[in-house]
Design a protein around this motif. Structure first.
Motif, PDB file in Angstrom:
ATOM      1  N   LEU A 135       0.845  -1.195  -0.082  1.00  0.00           N
ATOM      2  CA  LEU A 135       0.187  -0.079  -0.052  1.00  0.00           C
ATOM      3  C   LEU A 135       0.730   1.176   0.023  1.00  0.00           C
ATOM      4  CD1 LEU A 135      -2.768  -0.857   2.831  1.00  0.00           C
ATOM      5  CD2 LEU A 135      -2.919  -1.313   0.139  1.00  0.00           C
ATOM      6  N   GLU A 136       0.412   2.243  -0.737  1.00  0.00           N
ATOM      7  CA  GLU A 136       0.858   3.734  -0.392  1.00  0.00           C
ATOM      8  C   GLU A 136      -0.117   4.300   0.113  1.00  0.00           C
ATOM      9  OE1 GLU A 136       4.087   4.890  -2.060  1.00  0.00           O
ATOM     10  OE2 GLU A 136       3.398   6.325  -0.530  1.00  0.00           O
ATOM     11  N   GLY A 137       0.014   4.572   1.382  1.00  0.00           N
ATOM     12  CA  GLY A 137      -1.112   5.219   2.160  1.00  0.00           C
ATOM     13  C   GLY A 137      -2.401   4.332   1.952  1.00  0.00           C
ATOM     14  N   GLU A 138      -3.383   4.613   1.479  1.00  0.00           N
ATOM     15  CA  GLU A 138      -4.489   3.812   1.383  1.00  0.00           C
ATOM     16  C   GLU A 138      -4.769   3.227  -0.080  1.00  0.00           C
ATOM     17  OE1 GLU A 138      -7.118   1.800   3.279  1.00  0.00           O
ATOM     18  OE2 GLU A 138      -5.439   2.269   4.308  1.00  0.00           O
ATOM     19  N   THR A 139      -3.866   3.532  -0.979  1.00  0.00           N
ATOM     20  CA  THR A 139      -4.060   2.985  -2.372  1.00  0.00           C
ATOM     21  C   THR A 139      -3.308   1.850  -2.619  1.00  0.00           C
ATOM     22  OG1 THR A 139      -4.308   5.441  -2.914  1.00  0.00           O
ATOM     23  CG2 THR A 139      -3.532   4.058  -4.922  1.00  0.00           C
ATOM     24  N   ARG A 159      -1.219  -2.642   6.574  1.00  0.00           N
ATOM     25  CA  ARG A 159      -1.329  -1.349   7.248  1.00  0.00           C
ATOM     26  C   ARG A 159      -0.418  -1.518   8.593  1.00  0.00           C
ATOM     27  NH1 ARG A 159      -6.709  -2.151   5.951  1.00  0.00           N
ATOM     28  NH2 ARG A 159      -7.374  -0.938   4.280  1.00  0.00           N
ATOM     29  N   PRO A 185      -8.295   2.254  -4.262  1.00  0.00           N
ATOM     30  CA  PRO A 185      -8.466   2.258  -2.870  1.00  0.00           C
ATOM     31  C   PRO A 185      -8.461   0.888  -2.112  1.00  0.00           C
ATOM     32  CG  PRO A 185     -10.543   3.157  -3.915  1.00  0.00           C
ATOM     33  CD  PRO A 185      -9.493   2.908  -5.100  1.00  0.00           C
ATOM     34  N   ALA A 186      -7.661   0.688  -1.111  1.00  0.00           N
ATOM     35  CA  ALA A 186      -7.990  -0.723  -0.602  1.00  0.00           C
ATOM     36  C   ALA A 186      -9.101  -0.786   0.514  1.00  0.00           C
ATOM     37  CB  ALA A 186      -6.399  -0.750   0.248  1.00  0.00           C
ATOM     38  N   ASN A 187      -9.964  -1.141  -0.280  1.00  0.00           N
ATOM     39  CA  ASN A 187     -11.405  -0.906   0.612  1.00  0.00           C
ATOM     40  C   ASN A 187     -12.170  -2.077   0.001  1.00  0.00           C
ATOM     41  OD1 ASN A 187     -12.702  -0.093  -1.770  1.00  0.00           O
ATOM     42  ND2 ASN A 187     -12.617   1.804  -1.140  1.00  0.00           N
ATOM     43  N   ALA A 238      -4.161  -6.653   3.176  1.00  0.00           N
ATOM     44  CA  ALA A 238      -4.187  -5.456   3.105  1.00  0.00           C
ATOM     45  C   ALA A 238      -3.946  -4.841   4.611  1.00  0.00           C
ATOM     46  CB  ALA A 238      -5.405  -4.809   2.492  1.00  0.00           C
ATOM     47  N   THR A 240      -8.322  -8.899   1.915  1.00  0.00           N
ATOM     48  CA  THR A 240      -8.525  -8.030   2.920  1.00  0.00           C
ATOM     49  C   THR A 240      -7.418  -8.376   4.100  1.00  0.00           C
ATOM     50  OG1 THR A 240     -10.964  -8.210   2.321  1.00  0.00           O
ATOM     51  CG2 THR A 240     -10.607  -7.548   4.653  1.00  0.00           C
TER      52      THR A 240
END
Ligand code: FES
Ligand code: FES
Lengths: 288, 163
Positions: free
Chosen positions: A203-207, A285, A236-238, A281, A278
């Motif tokens: 991840l780069e931030g939340e991307t 984080r 986005p990682a969502n 990710a 999920t």
């Protein structure tokens, strides 16, 4: 006594091993024996010669180099599970290995044995696919190295000539993304998985910066979902992103067998891809 | 033509030296040559766990190993778990106490597997014990008493049911 008769050979060096492979017709290499021994006992395999690799000390062990983790073909699964340098970089190894058979079979079973047997549902080939592993192969024409993508030729058929042996595999460190997860679904712990998914995410931030997804048990050999990976990049990682990835993953070509339909395997792939992404990710984080 | 090798190894503390046929697996060697019939064979393809023995302390399936491969090793079978004078090990005692066996077919594999497991994990959870014996099939007990015995052998009281 159930196996058909054979002559047992126990080389102690790769050189001796190569000599035996060149010499002996209808020979089988015996690694941890957790797949070959059942085949011998049931006479699915009836080699004239069994060449035992357990005495070739140089084939076992884990070495960390500047850019890779190198794992000898005869490294036992239980030893790889406990190896710090390998698991610091690739914690997905230990997570997958706890699901390889049972502790008693991991005490004998080897990394190379699993890669050469190439069962479609096996965890280690799936991890090798997810990490773009390189395989070192020795034969009478010297050593060659190939990518995991070129290793499976067909169902349970590795890219290995009768006079060659797998020496070890190399997991390039650059393929180790920050968050990693391995999930599988089996009827019972330690059974052959109906489907398994190895996922890595950075991840780069939340991307999402990069992703790697490999699927076991669904095709005739581990399958990388390169298109799904590419579609994840920059997203986005969502939940919505992972659900979309799962939908796409369900398009995978899947085998049917007497117990499980291809359709079910496709659905299961979607579910496991979403869960594994999920989890990976979340771990990315945590690592940040 | 018969292919054979001369091997020497230790079985339950006793040195053994003999000639074995190359194709003989370790379980048949123990049962037929050494008459140690405590080691059971349920499937001979690695699925049931009844044949588990300790080779240099590690629990392995003896149907998936050749006798010749045990050369130089220290093998412990279920017959080697109790003391010389027949005193049961704490795990065996707990099995008796908790009725962790009925027909007894799976018992040698359960005992050898759990002996190695508890040595390496002296304070396991109920779940860890279940995972440890997930490769050992029992068709009688329903596993509950086996898990209870394993936990009792660690000094912990059994936790009822799955958690
Ligand atoms: S007899 Fe060896 S695992 Fe069943
Ligand atoms: S006690 Fe009968 S199989 Fe376990």
């Amino acid at each position: 006594m159930k196996s058909a008769p054979f002559a047992y050979h126990d080389p102690t060096t790769v050189h001796e091993l190569m000599g035996l492979l060149a010499d002996k017709e209808n020979a089988k290499l015996l690694a941890g024996g957790q797949s070959l021994m059942p085949m011998l006992n049931m006479r699915y395999a009836m080699p004239d010669h069994v060449i035992d690799l357990n005495g070739v000390a140089s084939l076992a062990g884990i070495v960390e180099t500047d850019d890779a983790i190198e794992i000898g073909a005869m490294t036992r699964q239980c030893d790889l599970m406990a190896a710090a340098p390998a698991n610091d970089r690739f914690p997905i190894l230990a997570e997958a290995l706890t699901q390889v058979g049972h502790f008693q079979t991991r005490n004998r079973g080897t990394v190379g044995g699993s890669l050469c047997h190439l069962d479609p549902s096996a965890e280690l080939p799936c991890i090798a696919a997810a990490t773009d592993a390189r395989l070192a192969i020795r034969g009478p024409r010297g050593e060659r190295e190939i990518a995991m993508a070129d290793w499976p030729l067909a169902y349970m058929t590795p890219n290995l000539e009768a006079d060659e042996a797998l020496i070890g595999i190399r997991l390039p460190k650059r393929t180790a993304l920050a968050g990693q997860a391995f999930l599988e679904f089996a009827r019972r712990h330690g059974d052959f998985a109906i489907a398994g998914v190895a996922a890595m995410v950075s991840l780069e931030g939340e991307t999402i910066e990069g992703a790697s997804i490999a699927v076991a048990g669904v095709g005739s050999h581990p399958i990388r979902l390169r298109e799904v990976e590419a579609a994840l990049e920059g997203e986005p990682a969502n939940e919505a992103t992972f659900k979309a990835a799962a939908r796409e993953a369900r398009g995978i070509e899947a085998m049917s067998d007497a117990y499980v339909s291809g359709k079910y395997r496709q659905r299961l792939t979607g579910v496991l891809v979403e869960r594994a992404l999920t989890k990976a990710a979340a771990r990315a984080r945590e690592a940040a | 033509m018969k292919h054979t090798h001369r091997i020497s190894l230790t079985v339950n503390g006793r040195p053994v030296e003999t000639e074995v046929e190359d194709r003989l697996h370790l379980a048949d060697f123990l049962r037929r040559e050494l008459k140690l019939t405590g080691t059971h064979l349920g499937c001979e393809h690695g699925v049931c766990g009844a044949c588990t023995v300790l080779v240099d302390g590690r629990a392995v399936r003896s149907c998936l190993m050749l006798a010749v491969q045990a050369r130089g090793s220290d093998v412990t079978t279920v017959e080697g778990l109790a003391a010389e004078d027949g005193t049961l090990s704490p795990l065996q005692e707990a099995f008796r106490e908790h009725h962790a066996l009925q027909c007894g077919f799976c018992t040698p594999g359960m005992l050898t597997s759990l002996t190695a497991f508890l040595r390496d994990n002296p304070a396991p959870t109920d779940r860890e014990v279940r995972e440890a014996i997930s490769g050992n099939i029992c068709r009688c007990t329903g596993y509950q008493p086996i898990v209870a015995a394993a936990l009792a052998a660690t000094g912990d009281e059994a936790i009822e049911g799955e958690n």
